[in-house]
Design an enzyme around this catalytic site. Structure first.
Site, PDB file in Angstrom:
ATOM      1  N   LYS A  36       1.918  -6.479 -13.064  1.00  0.00           N
ATOM      2  CA  LYS A  36       2.317  -5.288 -13.831  1.00  0.00           C
ATOM      3  C   LYS A  36       3.802  -5.328 -14.181  1.00  0.00           C
ATOM      4  CE  LYS A  36       2.513  -0.256 -13.229  1.00  0.00           C
ATOM      5  NZ  LYS A  36       2.322   0.843 -12.263  1.00  0.00           N
ATOM      6  N   LEU A  37       4.542  -6.183 -13.481  1.00  0.00           N
ATOM      7  CA  LEU A  37       6.009  -6.231 -13.591  1.00  0.00           C
ATOM      8  C   LEU A  37       6.608  -4.875 -13.226  1.00  0.00           C
ATOM      9  CD1 LEU A  37       6.508  -8.440 -16.803  1.00  0.00           C
ATOM     10  CD2 LEU A  37       6.392  -9.157 -14.414  1.00  0.00           C
ATOM     11  N   ASP A  61      -2.317  -3.974 -15.043  1.00  0.00           N
ATOM     12  CA  ASP A  61      -2.147  -3.092 -13.891  1.00  0.00           C
ATOM     13  C   ASP A  61      -3.459  -3.055 -13.106  1.00  0.00           C
ATOM     14  OD1 ASP A  61      -1.845  -0.973 -12.152  1.00  0.00           O
ATOM     15  OD2 ASP A  61      -0.915   0.354 -13.634  1.00  0.00           O
ATOM     16  N   SER A  87       5.137  -3.268  -1.642  1.00  0.00           N
ATOM     17  CA  SER A  87       5.341  -4.038  -0.407  1.00  0.00           C
ATOM     18  C   SER A  87       6.462  -3.537   0.503  1.00  0.00           C
ATOM     19  CB  SER A  87       5.631  -5.502  -0.775  1.00  0.00           C
ATOM     20  OG  SER A  87       6.899  -5.594  -1.410  1.00  0.00           O
ATOM     21  N   THR A 132      -0.845  -8.562   5.737  1.00  0.00           N
ATOM     22  CA  THR A 132       0.363  -8.543   6.556  1.00  0.00           C
ATOM     23  C   THR A 132       0.042  -8.351   8.035  1.00  0.00           C
ATOM     24  OG1 THR A 132       2.333  -7.210   7.022  1.00  0.00           O
ATOM     25  CG2 THR A 132       0.520  -6.056   6.001  1.00  0.00           C
ATOM     26  N   ASP A 133       0.967  -8.797   8.892  1.00  0.00           N
ATOM     27  CA  ASP A 133       0.797  -8.559  10.336  1.00  0.00           C
ATOM     28  C   ASP A 133       1.016  -7.082  10.686  1.00  0.00           C
ATOM     29  OD1 ASP A 133       3.552  -8.395   9.992  1.00  0.00           O
ATOM     30  OD2 ASP A 133       4.057  -9.859  11.548  1.00  0.00           O
ATOM     31  N   LYS A 161      -2.408  -1.352   3.536  1.00  0.00           N
ATOM     32  CA  LYS A 161      -2.823  -2.762   3.635  1.00  0.00           C
ATOM     33  C   LYS A 161      -4.033  -2.890   4.574  1.00  0.00           C
ATOM     34  CE  LYS A 161      -1.148  -5.978   2.048  1.00  0.00           C
ATOM     35  NZ  LYS A 161      -1.329  -6.676   0.726  1.00  0.00           N
ATOM     36  N   ILE A 213      22.169  -1.328   9.401  1.00  0.00           N
ATOM     37  CA  ILE A 213      21.209  -1.694  10.457  1.00  0.00           C
ATOM     38  C   ILE A 213      20.565  -0.402  10.950  1.00  0.00           C
ATOM     39  CG2 ILE A 213      20.929  -2.691  12.770  1.00  0.00           C
ATOM     40  CD1 ILE A 213      21.765  -4.771  10.839  1.00  0.00           C
ATOM     41  N   ARG A 221      11.464  -9.042  14.482  1.00  0.00           N
ATOM     42  CA  ARG A 221      10.549  -9.534  13.462  1.00  0.00           C
ATOM     43  C   ARG A 221      10.409 -11.046  13.631  1.00  0.00           C
ATOM     44  NH1 ARG A 221       9.748  -4.914  13.540  1.00  0.00           N
ATOM     45  NH2 ARG A 221       9.700  -3.376  11.846  1.00  0.00           N
ATOM     46  N   HIS A 291       9.458   3.494  13.009  1.00  0.00           N
ATOM     47  CA  HIS A 291       9.884   2.087  12.979  1.00  0.00           C
ATOM     48  C   HIS A 291       9.164   1.258  14.059  1.00  0.00           C
ATOM     49  CE1 HIS A 291      13.722  -0.573  12.390  1.00  0.00           C
ATOM     50  NE2 HIS A 291      12.608  -1.226  12.169  1.00  0.00           N
TER      51      HIS A 291
HETATM   52  P1  NAD Z   1       6.782  -8.050  -3.947  1.00  0.00           P
HETATM   53  O1  NAD Z   1       7.006  -6.591  -3.882  1.00  0.00           O
HETATM   54  O2  NAD Z   1       7.942  -8.973  -4.037  1.00  0.00           O
HETATM   55  O3  NAD Z   1       5.817  -8.399  -5.167  1.00  0.00           O
HETATM   56  C1  NAD Z   1       4.702  -7.613  -5.492  1.00  0.00           C
HETATM   57  C2  NAD Z   1       4.261  -7.971  -6.908  1.00  0.00           C
HETATM   58  O4  NAD Z   1       3.116  -7.171  -7.218  1.00  0.00           O
HETATM   59  C3  NAD Z   1       5.317  -7.669  -7.974  1.00  0.00           C
HETATM   60  O5  NAD Z   1       5.453  -8.758  -8.844  1.00  0.00           O
HETATM   61  C4  NAD Z   1       4.768  -6.443  -8.697  1.00  0.00           C
HETATM   62  O6  NAD Z   1       5.158  -6.357 -10.058  1.00  0.00           O
HETATM   63  C5  NAD Z   1       3.269  -6.657  -8.544  1.00  0.00           C
HETATM   64  N1  NAD Z   1       2.523  -5.391  -8.642  1.00  0.00           N
HETATM   65  C6  NAD Z   1       2.796  -4.227  -7.975  1.00  0.00           C
HETATM   66  N2  NAD Z   1       1.936  -3.267  -8.356  1.00  0.00           N
HETATM   67  C7  NAD Z   1       1.088  -3.830  -9.258  1.00  0.00           C
HETATM   68  C8  NAD Z   1      -0.029  -3.355 -10.002  1.00  0.00           C
HETATM   69  N3  NAD Z   1      -0.432  -2.081  -9.910  1.00  0.00           N
HETATM   70  N4  NAD Z   1      -0.673  -4.212 -10.811  1.00  0.00           N
HETATM   71  C9  NAD Z   1      -0.282  -5.506 -10.922  1.00  0.00           C
HETATM   72  N5  NAD Z   1       0.784  -6.007 -10.258  1.00  0.00           N
HETATM   73  C10 NAD Z   1       1.462  -5.188  -9.433  1.00  0.00           C
HETATM   74  O7  NAD Z   1       5.879  -8.398  -2.674  1.00  0.00           O
HETATM   75  P2  NAD Z   1       5.880  -9.687  -1.734  1.00  0.00           P
HETATM   76  O8  NAD Z   1       6.865  -9.489  -0.642  1.00  0.00           O
HETATM   77  O9  NAD Z   1       5.929 -10.899  -2.580  1.00  0.00           O
HETATM   78  O10 NAD Z   1       4.425  -9.540  -1.086  1.00  0.00           O
HETATM   79  C11 NAD Z   1       3.292 -10.080  -1.734  1.00  0.00           C
HETATM   80  C12 NAD Z   1       2.056  -9.799  -0.895  1.00  0.00           C
HETATM   81  O11 NAD Z   1       2.213 -10.371   0.390  1.00  0.00           O
HETATM   82  C13 NAD Z   1       1.805  -8.308  -0.654  1.00  0.00           C
HETATM   83  O12 NAD Z   1       0.420  -8.093  -0.698  1.00  0.00           O
HETATM   84  C14 NAD Z   1       2.349  -8.056   0.749  1.00  0.00           C
HETATM   85  O13 NAD Z   1       1.658  -7.010   1.373  1.00  0.00           O
HETATM   86  C15 NAD Z   1       2.055  -9.386   1.416  1.00  0.00           C
HETATM   87  N6  NAD Z   1       2.957  -9.775   2.505  1.00  0.00           N
HETATM   88  C16 NAD Z   1       4.317  -9.764   2.343  1.00  0.00           C
HETATM   89  C17 NAD Z   1       5.151 -10.207   3.367  1.00  0.00           C
HETATM   90  C18 NAD Z   1       6.664 -10.253   3.226  1.00  0.00           C
HETATM   91  O14 NAD Z   1       7.359 -10.555   4.193  1.00  0.00           O
HETATM   92  N7  NAD Z   1       7.226  -9.988   2.062  1.00  0.00           N
HETATM   93  C19 NAD Z   1       4.588 -10.642   4.576  1.00  0.00           C
HETATM   94  C20 NAD Z   1       3.182 -10.608   4.709  1.00  0.00           C
HETATM   95  C21 NAD Z   1       2.390 -10.200   3.666  1.00  0.00           C
HETATM   96  O1  DAU Z   2       5.721  -8.171   8.682  1.00  0.00           O
HETATM   97  C1  DAU Z   2       5.407  -8.403   7.343  1.00  0.00           C
HETATM   98  C2  DAU Z   2       6.079  -7.370   6.479  1.00  0.00           C
HETATM   99  O2  DAU Z   2       7.465  -7.683   6.479  1.00  0.00           O
HETATM  100  C3  DAU Z   2       5.529  -7.327   5.055  1.00  0.00           C
HETATM  101  O3  DAU Z   2       4.196  -6.932   5.096  1.00  0.00           O
HETATM  102  C4  DAU Z   2       6.347  -6.352   4.198  1.00  0.00           C
HETATM  103  O4  DAU Z   2       5.884  -6.388   2.862  1.00  0.00           O
HETATM  104  C5  DAU Z   2       7.799  -6.777   4.245  1.00  0.00           C
HETATM  105  O5  DAU Z   2       8.589  -5.857   3.511  1.00  0.00           O
HETATM  106  C6  DAU Z   2       8.288  -6.847   5.697  1.00  0.00           C
HETATM  107  O6  DAU Z   2       8.349  -5.529   6.292  1.00  0.00           O
HETATM  108  P1  DAU Z   2       9.581  -5.080   7.227  1.00  0.00           P
HETATM  109  O7  DAU Z   2       9.649  -3.611   7.214  1.00  0.00           O
HETATM  110  O8  DAU Z   2       9.530  -5.779   8.532  1.00  0.00           O
HETATM  111  O9  DAU Z   2      10.791  -5.744   6.381  1.00  0.00           O
HETATM  112  P2  DAU Z   2      12.237  -5.180   5.965  1.00  0.00           P
HETATM  113  O10 DAU Z   2      12.989  -6.334   5.375  1.00  0.00           O
HETATM  114  O11 DAU Z   2      12.159  -3.926   5.195  1.00  0.00           O
HETATM  115  O12 DAU Z   2      12.887  -4.843   7.387  1.00  0.00           O
HETATM  116  C7  DAU Z   2      13.027  -5.837   8.390  1.00  0.00           C
HETATM  117  C8  DAU Z   2      13.624  -5.165   9.611  1.00  0.00           C
HETATM  118  O13 DAU Z   2      14.980  -4.793   9.314  1.00  0.00           O
HETATM  119  C9  DAU Z   2      12.922  -3.883  10.021  1.00  0.00           C
HETATM  120  O14 DAU Z   2      12.967  -3.770  11.439  1.00  0.00           O
HETATM  121  C10 DAU Z   2      13.773  -2.773   9.401  1.00  0.00           C
HETATM  122  C11 DAU Z   2      15.177  -3.371   9.430  1.00  0.00           C
HETATM  123  N1  DAU Z   2      16.081  -2.967   8.327  1.00  0.00           N
HETATM  124  C12 DAU Z   2      15.632  -3.062   7.052  1.00  0.00           C
HETATM  125  C13 DAU Z   2      16.444  -2.695   5.998  1.00  0.00           C
HETATM  126  C14 DAU Z   2      15.945  -2.769   4.576  1.00  0.00           C
HETATM  127  C15 DAU Z   2      17.372  -2.559   8.615  1.00  0.00           C
HETATM  128  O15 DAU Z   2      17.788  -2.515   9.794  1.00  0.00           O
HETATM  129  N2  DAU Z   2      18.188  -2.213   7.572  1.00  0.00           N
HETATM  130  C16 DAU Z   2      17.770  -2.257   6.269  1.00  0.00           C
HETATM  131  O16 DAU Z   2      18.562  -1.894   5.371  1.00  0.00           O
END
Ligand code: NAD
Ligand code: DAU
Length: 352
Positions: A36-37, A61, A87, A132-133, A161, A213, A221, A291
């Site tokens: 969807k961007l 979308d 996400s 996701t975990d 999720k 933080i 994590r 959290h």
């Molecule tokens: P991201 O937010 O970077 O990317 C999500 C993408 O989905 C974007 O390109 C966005 O435009 C697209 N999108 C959102 N809504 C949409 C819609 N309605 N229709 C079509 N496209 C849409 O996310 P990410 O961090 O790359 O995560 C990707 C997947 O992996 C997610 O399902 C997330 O739950 C899972 N995941 C992420 C992590 C992590 O650490 N980032 C870890 C484990 C699992």
């Molecule tokens: O565990 C997998 C998940 O990891 C994915 O499913 C999610 O899409 C991804 O966003 C991520 O979730 P977290 O909440 O763990 O990631 P985030 O980077 O947001 O935060 C990592 C840790 O850092 C968390 O304990 C919150 C903390 N944090 C985060 C932000 C943005 C801070 O302390 N300060 C911050 O500004």
């Protein structure tokens, strides 16, 4: 053979690495990236492969069932690798409904379209759901998440999720859909949107801004190099049995504060700053609501059944990640202007 593969969310962080891997490693596959961007989707993430003959982008979308059904009937995909999602946990706390719409309804729309299009004939067809975990909830000081850990989500993001995972399993059990699910820990690497901890901290350290933080920084994590996640998806997609779940993780647990201190020391070196200069930017702010204390993955099943192991040590991966952000200033500037400024001001209101 799974030849025509729909990858959803391919313009996002992990999706773009998955698209790049499949387009590059499987020139005989046709890879269609549907996205969807949203604010998190960025076609600049795929500049290097956008002209490849086996790659195509479709802006759509997943919350629109009519659009999705028509697309499936027209394109007749052989397989789906579903990553599109909202996400970010913090955004789910301020706007849970958007997470229900995309992560739950969007996933069900894709499942329905696949079911209708494939009409019970699943040979060579597969629905791969990337999860996701966080669905497993929070660990105490010890223990690891396994594939049989009971679901216990706490944030609206992880609840959405978890719900989508349940729907994928329900379609497997009820309609016989060939499906696999993987649940991965925190990813890091290039093209990560700077709302998440590591890229946000890199951007702030670079610009001499406070590094927020949450709470006391004691949350843990388990960090995995994004390309190792993409490789795991590749292996699971091709080799897992229908109905299986795999946990993916780096065996790489870090307290947030220790991670940020390591990042500060790497950036001091890269930016030619004095030792300890960047650490002075660390600022403790109000904790995230609900959290989760600790995530840690047991990926024994993936390692033993499918021979997957993480390839990079964290220190090396983090240094490579910093290099990528410092070398790609234009990318970082493009995604941190406009909308991002409003998000940042709202989210970190207690910072200044
Ligand atoms: P991201 O937010 O970077 O990317 C999500 C993408 O989905 C974007 O390109 C966005 O435009 C697209 N999108 C959102 N809504 C949409 C819609 N309605 N229709 C079509 N496209 C849409 O996310 P990410 O961090 O790359 O995560 C990707 C997947 O992996 C997610 O399902 C997330 O739950 C899972 N995941 C992420 C992590 C992590 O650490 N980032 C870890 C484990 C699992
Ligand atoms: O565990 C997998 C998940 O990891 C994915 O499913 C999610 O899409 C991804 O966003 C991520 O979730 P977290 O909440 O763990 O990631 P985030 O980077 O947001 O935060 C990592 C840790 O850092 C968390 O304990 C919150 C903390 N944090 C985060 C932000 C943005 C801070 O302390 N300060 C911050 O500004």
């Amino acid at each position: 053979m799974k030849n025509k593969i729909l990858i959803t969310g391919g313009a996002g962080f992990i999706g773009s690495h998955v698209v790049r891997r499949f387009v590059t490693n499987y020139p005989h596959y046709e890879i269609v990236n549907l996205d969807k961007l949203t604010y998190a989707g960025n076609l600049a993430n795929l500049k290097d492969i956008e002209d490849r003959p086996n790659y195509r982008f479709i802006k759509a979308d997943i919350t629109d069932p009519i659009e999705i059904n028509e697309l499936f009937l027209k394109e007749e995909f052989d397989a789906v690798i579903h990553l599109a999602a909202e996400s970010h946990v913090d955004r789910s706390i301020t706007d849970p409904t958007a997470f229900v719409m995309t992560n739950v309804i969007g996933t069900v729309n894709l499942l329905n379209a696949a079911k209708e299009c494939w009409k019970g004939s699943y040979a060579g067809r597969r629905f791969y759901h990337v999860s996701t975990d966080e669905v497993y909830g929070s660990l105490g000081e010890t223990g690891l998440f396994t594939e049989s850990t009971v679901y216990d989500p706490h944030s609206p993001y992880s609840a959405s999720k978890a719900s989508s995972d349940h729907f994928v399993r329900a379609y497997h059990d009820t309609y016989g859909l060939d499906s696999v699910i993987s649940n991965c820990s925190n990813n890091y690497g290039s093209h990560h949107f700077p709302e998440k901890l590591i890229p946000l901290a890199i951007n702030n350290i670079k610009n001499n801004k406070p590094v927020p933080i949450y709470g006391k920084g004691e949350n843990v994590r388990d960090w995995l190099w994004v390309e190792d996640h993409a490789r795991a998806i590749d292996v699971i997609f091709h080799q897992a049995k229908s109905g299986e779940t795999y946990n993916i993780g780096g065996h790489n647990e870090w307290k947030n504060i220790d991670l940020i201190k390591l990042l500060c020391s790497i950036m001091d070196l890269k930016l030619g700053r004095g030792s300890g200069d960047s650490e002075k930017l660390i600022t403790y702010v109000k904790d995230r609501a609900g959290h989760d204390l600790r995530y840690a993955i047991d990926s024994t099943k993936l390692q033993e059944n499918l021979n997957w192991v993480p390839s990079l040590q964290f220190e090396e991966g983090l240094a490579k990640t910093v290099d990528w952000y410092l070398e790609n200033e234009e990318w970082l500037n493009d995604v941190t202007t406009g909308q991002y400024q409003n998000y940042y001001a709202g989210q970190y209101i207690t910072l200044d």
